[in-house]
Design a protein around this motif. Structure first.
Motif, PDB file in Angstrom:
ATOM      1  N   THR A  58      30.170 -18.644  31.989  1.00 53.07           N
ATOM      2  CA  THR A  58      31.338 -19.033  31.186  1.00 53.07           C
ATOM      3  C   THR A  58      30.989 -20.011  30.065  1.00 53.07           C
ATOM      4  OG1 THR A  58      31.871 -20.845  32.712  1.00 53.07           O
ATOM      5  CG2 THR A  58      32.845 -18.695  33.173  1.00 53.07           C
ATOM      6  N   ARG A  60      29.521 -21.588  26.686  1.00 55.97           N
ATOM      7  CA  ARG A  60      29.260 -21.075  25.336  1.00 55.97           C
ATOM      8  C   ARG A  60      27.991 -21.701  24.784  1.00 55.97           C
ATOM      9  NH1 ARG A  60      33.751 -18.388  23.512  1.00 55.97           N
ATOM     10  NH2 ARG A  60      35.687 -18.766  24.673  1.00 55.97           N
ATOM     11  N   ASN A  62      25.374 -23.820  22.713  1.00 52.80           N
ATOM     12  CA  ASN A  62      25.464 -25.153  22.111  1.00 52.80           C
ATOM     13  C   ASN A  62      25.280 -25.102  20.604  1.00 52.80           C
ATOM     14  OD1 ASN A  62      25.841 -26.641  24.504  1.00 52.80           O
ATOM     15  ND2 ASN A  62      23.647 -26.590  24.951  1.00 52.80           N
ATOM     16  N   LYS A  98      25.385 -22.730  14.806  1.00 49.76           N
ATOM     17  CA  LYS A  98      25.842 -22.264  16.112  1.00 49.76           C
ATOM     18  C   LYS A  98      25.646 -20.759  16.201  1.00 49.76           C
ATOM     19  CE  LYS A  98      29.738 -22.389  19.352  1.00 49.76           C
ATOM     20  NZ  LYS A  98      29.544 -21.009  19.804  1.00 49.76           N
ATOM     21  N   GLN A 101      28.355 -15.762  19.869  1.00 49.32           N
ATOM     22  CA  GLN A 101      28.314 -14.801  20.977  1.00 49.32           C
ATOM     23  C   GLN A 101      29.553 -13.919  20.911  1.00 49.32           C
ATOM     24  OE1 GLN A 101      27.130 -15.205  25.619  1.00 49.32           O
ATOM     25  NE2 GLN A 101      28.934 -16.355  25.050  1.00 49.32           N
ATOM     26  N   PRO A 103      32.613 -11.566  21.821  1.00 45.53           N
ATOM     27  CA  PRO A 103      33.486 -11.632  23.015  1.00 45.53           C
ATOM     28  C   PRO A 103      33.065 -10.679  24.133  1.00 45.53           C
ATOM     29  CG  PRO A 103      34.799 -11.675  21.016  1.00 45.53           C
ATOM     30  CD  PRO A 103      33.387 -11.403  20.581  1.00 45.53           C
ATOM     31  N   ARG A 106      30.069 -12.118  26.173  1.00 45.01           N
ATOM     32  CA  ARG A 106      30.453 -13.199  27.078  1.00 45.01           C
ATOM     33  C   ARG A 106      31.247 -12.654  28.268  1.00 45.01           C
ATOM     34  NH1 ARG A 106      34.824 -16.898  27.599  1.00 45.01           N
ATOM     35  NH2 ARG A 106      34.122 -18.910  28.453  1.00 45.01           N
ATOM     36  N   GLN A 273      23.076 -11.232  17.521  1.00 49.14           N
ATOM     37  CA  GLN A 273      23.949 -12.403  17.538  1.00 49.14           C
ATOM     38  C   GLN A 273      23.652 -13.253  16.296  1.00 49.14           C
ATOM     39  OE1 GLN A 273      23.079 -14.317  21.278  1.00 49.14           O
ATOM     40  NE2 GLN A 273      24.435 -12.979  22.436  1.00 49.14           N
TER      41      GLN A 273
END
Length: 415
Positions: A58, A60, A62, A98, A101, A103, A106, A273
């Motif tokens: 879960t 995300r 960093n 950043k 990712q 959806p 994840r 990504q």
């Protein structure tokens, strides 16, 4: 079971309770093992590990902070009155980025971790089923040694009584010294057997205590019925229920579910990504603001290997489920038929026990009145002991077949 033997057992159980000793039935032993068995306790940590993976899934990505500091080294180019530490002689690069990712990526990670947690639960349940069977069988081993010990003790008591009788009869010149010696030898044999059986009982009881995860003093209860779950279904009905109830079948299905989610995850990871961010870059006291963006170009690596592997793992999981289903059918058929045979053997043995009692009583009566020889009586005594030991072994086989049927049918989890 002779009334005297039943009274001895009842007295020992009463003494055990008075002295604070735990007296466990087979069902109570199985239930205690599910909570305290050392092996299950170790395996239980796998749930915590799987749950930690859920937390990781879960999280995300960093933020990444990057700094690059450049200093002008040629002093002749410094503005007048400045040094290397002056901002006019520096270029500072601050970059904050950043990784994005998607959806789907994840969500697939979260779903896979959830499926892996479910898989760990099913594996632990299957381990509980196996441990339950091992504990129940160990309880039966202790039971067999206990009843054999009591049987040998009773036979020794009878032999000791006969030794005393024959000692007096020898004084009265009713029998010969050879008859007394034969009787004493039999009593000594039973004494040796009793000592060995008692030690074996202590050893097996220690192993049972380890499996229960306890060091307390305990004994086993004889009065509680072992066959607490009746087997009344036909084989076909029992098989249908078993396929939906067996824990290893649930493990196989959980493996398929996890492999299917993993395929979706590996396909989603084939999508690059991107990494985006902002740049703050003061150059020689002149501020610059910019934006940063990078993305892999999927010309060579599109996660082909992991996608192919995930598909193979799914096929493996499907084949494993088929193998488990076939194994369950084979095991259930063997256990079901063996249970039926062993149950009939126990029922037929009651007649043999009654006949054995009559033969021993008849021969004893005849011997004490001089109607037969000491050889005939000692042989009848040995036969009586052997018959009961064979009976207890038959009962053991029946109860083992019952437990095996409970295990392969998945019903042992209801104990």
């Amino acid at each position: 079971m002779k009334p005297l033997f039943a009274y001895v057992i009842a007295f020992l159980l009463l003494c055990s309770r008075v002295w604070g000793q735990s007296v466990l039935s087979m069902v109570e032993a199985v239930q205690q093992a599910r909570s305290n068995n050392p092996t299950l306790k170790v395996a239980g940590y796998n749930l915590g590990i799987a749950q930690s993976d859920q937390i990781t899934a879960t999280l995300r990505p960093n933020l990444t902070l990057n700094n690059q500091s450049l200093f002008l080294l040629r002093q002749s180019l410094y503005p007048e009155g400045t040094s290397i530490w002056n901002r006019h002689n520096q270029q500072i690069w601050w970059q904050l980025t950043k990784t994005i990712q998607w959806p789907g990526q994840r969500q697939n990670k979260i779903e896979l971790s959830t499926q892996n947690y479910t898989y760990s639960q099913k594996v632990l349940a299957d381990q509980e089923r196996n441990i339950s069977l091992d504990v129940a069988q160990k309880w039966l081993d202790v039971w067999l040694l206990r009843v054999n010990t009591e049987l040998i003790n009773q036979a020794k008591t009878n032999a000791d009584s006969l030794v005393r009788i024959n000692t007096n009869r020898l004084k009265n010149q009713v029998i010969t010294l050879n008859d007394l010696t034969r009787t004493e030898l039999l009593a000594e044999q039973y004494a040796l057997q009793l000592s060995t059986s008692q030690q074996e009982y202590v050893n097996e009881l220690s192993q049972l205590k380890f499996m229960l995860g306890t060091t307390d003093s305990l004994d086993i209860a004889f009065s509680v019925p072992i066959e607490s779950i009746p087997i009344t279904l036909s084989f076909d009905s029992l098989l249908n229920q078993t396929l939906s109830r067996r824990t290893d079948m649930a493990v196989a299905q959980a493996g398929i579910n996890a492999s299917e989610v993993n395929i979706r995850l590996q396909k989603s990871l084939a999508i690059p990504q991107p990494q985006i961010g902002v740049i703050w870059n003061p150059q020689n006291s002149v501020p610059y603001l910019g934006f940063f963006g990078t993305i892999d170009l999927p010309f060579f690596n599109r996660n082909q290997g992991e996608i192919q592997k995930s598909k193979i793992v799914r096929e493996q999981a499907i084949q494993n489920q088929k193998a488990v289903a076939l194994q369950i059918q084979t095991e259930l058929r063997a256990a079901y038929d063996n249970y039926q045979v062993q149950r009939k053997n126990v029922d037929r043995f009651q007649t043999i026990l009654n006949q054995s009692d009559k033969v021993l009583n008849t021969v004893r009566y005849a011997y004490l009145r001089g109607g037969t020889s000491i050889i005939d009586f000692l042989e009848a005594q040995r036969s009586w002991v052997d018959t009961r030991q064979l009976y207890y072994n038959t009962v053991l086989s029946y109860r083992q077949s019952y437990l095996q049927l409970l295990s392969v049918s998945g019903l042992i989890s209801q104990l």
